[in-house]
Design a protein around this motif. Sequence first.
Motif, short mmCIF file in Angstrom:
data_model
loop_
_atom_site.label_atom_id
_atom_site.label_comp_id
_atom_site.label_asym_id
_atom_site.label_seq_id
_atom_site.Cartn_x
_atom_site.Cartn_y
_atom_site.Cartn_z
N LEU A 274 0.83 -1.21 0.00
CA LEU A 274 0.00 0.00 0.00
C LEU A 274 0.86 1.25 0.00
O LEU A 274 0.58 2.21 -0.73
N ILE A 275 1.92 1.24 0.79
CA ILE A 275 2.80 2.41 0.86
C ILE A 275 3.43 2.69 -0.50
O ILE A 275 3.43 3.83 -0.98
N VAL A 276 3.97 1.64 -1.13
CA VAL A 276 4.62 1.81 -2.43
C VAL A 276 3.61 2.25 -3.48
O VAL A 276 3.88 3.14 -4.29
N ALA A 277 2.43 1.64 -3.47
CA ALA A 277 1.41 1.96 -4.47
C ALA A 277 0.95 3.41 -4.35
O ALA A 277 0.74 4.10 -5.36
N LEU A 278 0.81 3.90 -3.12
CA LEU A 278 0.33 5.27 -2.92
C LEU A 278 1.37 6.32 -3.26
O LEU A 278 1.03 7.51 -3.41
N LYS A 279 2.64 5.91 -3.39
CA LYS A 279 3.68 6.87 -3.78
C LYS A 279 3.41 7.44 -5.17
O LYS A 279 3.87 8.53 -5.50
N GLY A 280 2.65 6.70 -5.98
CA GLY A 280 2.33 7.18 -7.32
C GLY A 280 0.91 7.66 -7.46
O GLY A 280 0.40 7.74 -8.58
N SER A 281 0.25 7.98 -6.34
CA SER A 281 -1.17 8.38 -6.38
C SER A 281 -1.34 9.85 -6.03
O SER A 281 -0.49 10.46 -5.38
N LYS A 291 -9.24 8.02 5.18
CA LYS A 291 -10.50 8.17 5.90
C LYS A 291 -11.18 6.83 6.17
O LYS A 291 -12.11 6.76 6.98
N ASN A 292 -10.73 5.79 5.48
CA ASN A 292 -11.31 4.47 5.71
C ASN A 292 -10.42 3.58 6.58
O ASN A 292 -10.56 2.36 6.60
N MET A 293 -9.50 4.22 7.30
CA MET A 293 -8.66 3.54 8.28
C MET A 293 -8.93 4.15 9.66
O MET A 293 -9.49 5.24 9.76
N SER A 294 -8.53 3.45 10.67
CA SER A 294 -8.63 4.04 12.00
C SER A 294 -7.68 5.24 12.06
O SER A 294 -6.73 5.35 11.27
N LYS A 295 -7.93 6.15 12.99
CA LYS A 295 -7.13 7.36 13.10
C LYS A 295 -5.66 7.02 13.31
O LYS A 295 -4.77 7.62 12.69
N ARG A 296 -5.42 6.03 14.14
CA ARG A 296 -4.04 5.64 14.45
C ARG A 296 -3.37 5.03 13.21
O ARG A 296 -2.23 5.37 12.88
N ALA A 297 -4.09 4.15 12.51
CA ALA A 297 -3.52 3.51 11.33
C ALA A 297 -3.25 4.54 10.23
O ALA A 297 -2.23 4.46 9.54
N ALA A 298 -4.15 5.51 10.09
CA ALA A 298 -3.96 6.55 9.08
C ALA A 298 -2.73 7.40 9.39
O ALA A 298 -1.95 7.75 8.49
N GLU A 299 -2.52 7.72 10.67
CA GLU A 299 -1.35 8.51 11.06
C GLU A 299 -0.06 7.75 10.77
O GLU A 299 0.92 8.32 10.27
N LEU A 300 -0.07 6.45 11.07
CA LEU A 300 1.11 5.63 10.80
C LEU A 300 1.40 5.57 9.30
O LEU A 300 2.56 5.62 8.88
N LEU A 301 0.34 5.43 8.50
CA LEU A 301 0.52 5.35 7.05
C LEU A 301 1.07 6.67 6.51
O LEU A 301 1.96 6.67 5.64
N ARG A 302 0.57 7.80 7.01
CA ARG A 302 1.09 9.10 6.58
C ARG A 302 2.58 9.20 6.91
O ARG A 302 3.38 9.66 6.08
N ASP A 303 2.94 8.78 8.12
CA ASP A 303 4.35 8.85 8.52
C ASP A 303 5.21 7.96 7.64
O ASP A 303 6.32 8.35 7.23
N ASP A 304 4.72 6.76 7.34
CA ASP A 304 5.49 5.83 6.50
C ASP A 304 5.66 6.39 5.09
O ASP A 304 6.73 6.23 4.48
#
Length: 346
Positions: A274-281, A291-304
């Motif tokens: 997901l991280i690699v795929a979103l690099k091109g989005s 918005k379809n993840m928990s707040k904590r999971a979304a924050e972690l994904l943003r950081d990653d």
Amino acid sequence: MAEAQAPAPATQDKPSSNLTKVDQAAVLLMTLGEGDAAEVLKHMGPKEVQRIGTAMSSLTNIEQHEVEAVLSGFLDEVRTLTGLGMGADSYIRNMLVTALGEDKANGLIDRILLGGNTTGLDTLKWMEARSVADIIRNEHPQIQAIVIAYLDPDQSAEIMSYFQDKVRLDIMMRVAALDTVQPSALQELNDILEKQFSGNASSQTKAMGGYKVAAEIMNNLDSSIEADLMESIKESDEDMGNQIQDLMFVFDNLKDVDDRGIQVLLREVSSESLIVALKGSDEVLKEKIFKNMSKRAAELLRDDLEAKGPVRVSEVEAAQKEILTIARRMADAGEIMLGGGGEQMM
């Protein structure tokens, strides 16, 4: 003193199942026993058999209440059937459209209700892609295109991978240009495949091919092959290429999937992909995911995403292709509903 009123008998709710439709079908067949299950599978196509077989092999520790729920649901379905006797054609048509969707059902409806003879072509669905490629390799390109248009898109895409670039281009453009095929042509093709002539042709032409079929096949090709082939198609016929691309379901189209579908899909996708795929989005799709993840999971994904360094385009395309493959598989199983096609924004 008034007589005590006897308590009303408690109503028992019917058991319900949380299994997918495919898993429910697998449970039902496993309860029938080997012989009866085999008889049912004989009436299914290769994709259905493969999907249910995979579900059977992966089912473990199914609880009794799940089995009861599946059987109860099956009996409810049987009780509502009214297709016996009058109006069989209408019943078959409605049933197939409901089960398969209008696009997939139309071809099957033609073969059942119009008496089309496509036995030889159907045989190809059970064969390995390389074997089919070898069978049609020396046939006329129009014959190759008819076969590719007739088979399921994922199988057709795999078959196409065994041809050279120039041949792939010729076949795909012929698939996109197809509209209908005369029954005599289908009979001739069956004669080639089966070495015999059998059955009478319907007087109606067979709808086959077109931009949508070409787009579905392109969706199932490897990213590198898909990109090169699309470029070649546009060089030969830009309008055709654009129309095919407009109908393709690409990674950017995930923004059209409803929130529930995104949530279900995310449970099946690895974090790294997901991280690699979103690099091109673009930001719209990223926000859809967040918005379809928990707040904590979304924050972690943003950081990653912020911490992830530059990624090669080929890696981004591969990750997006992996997620799209999962999405299409889940859509085929009825677990999510995919949105419409559109141009990919990288």
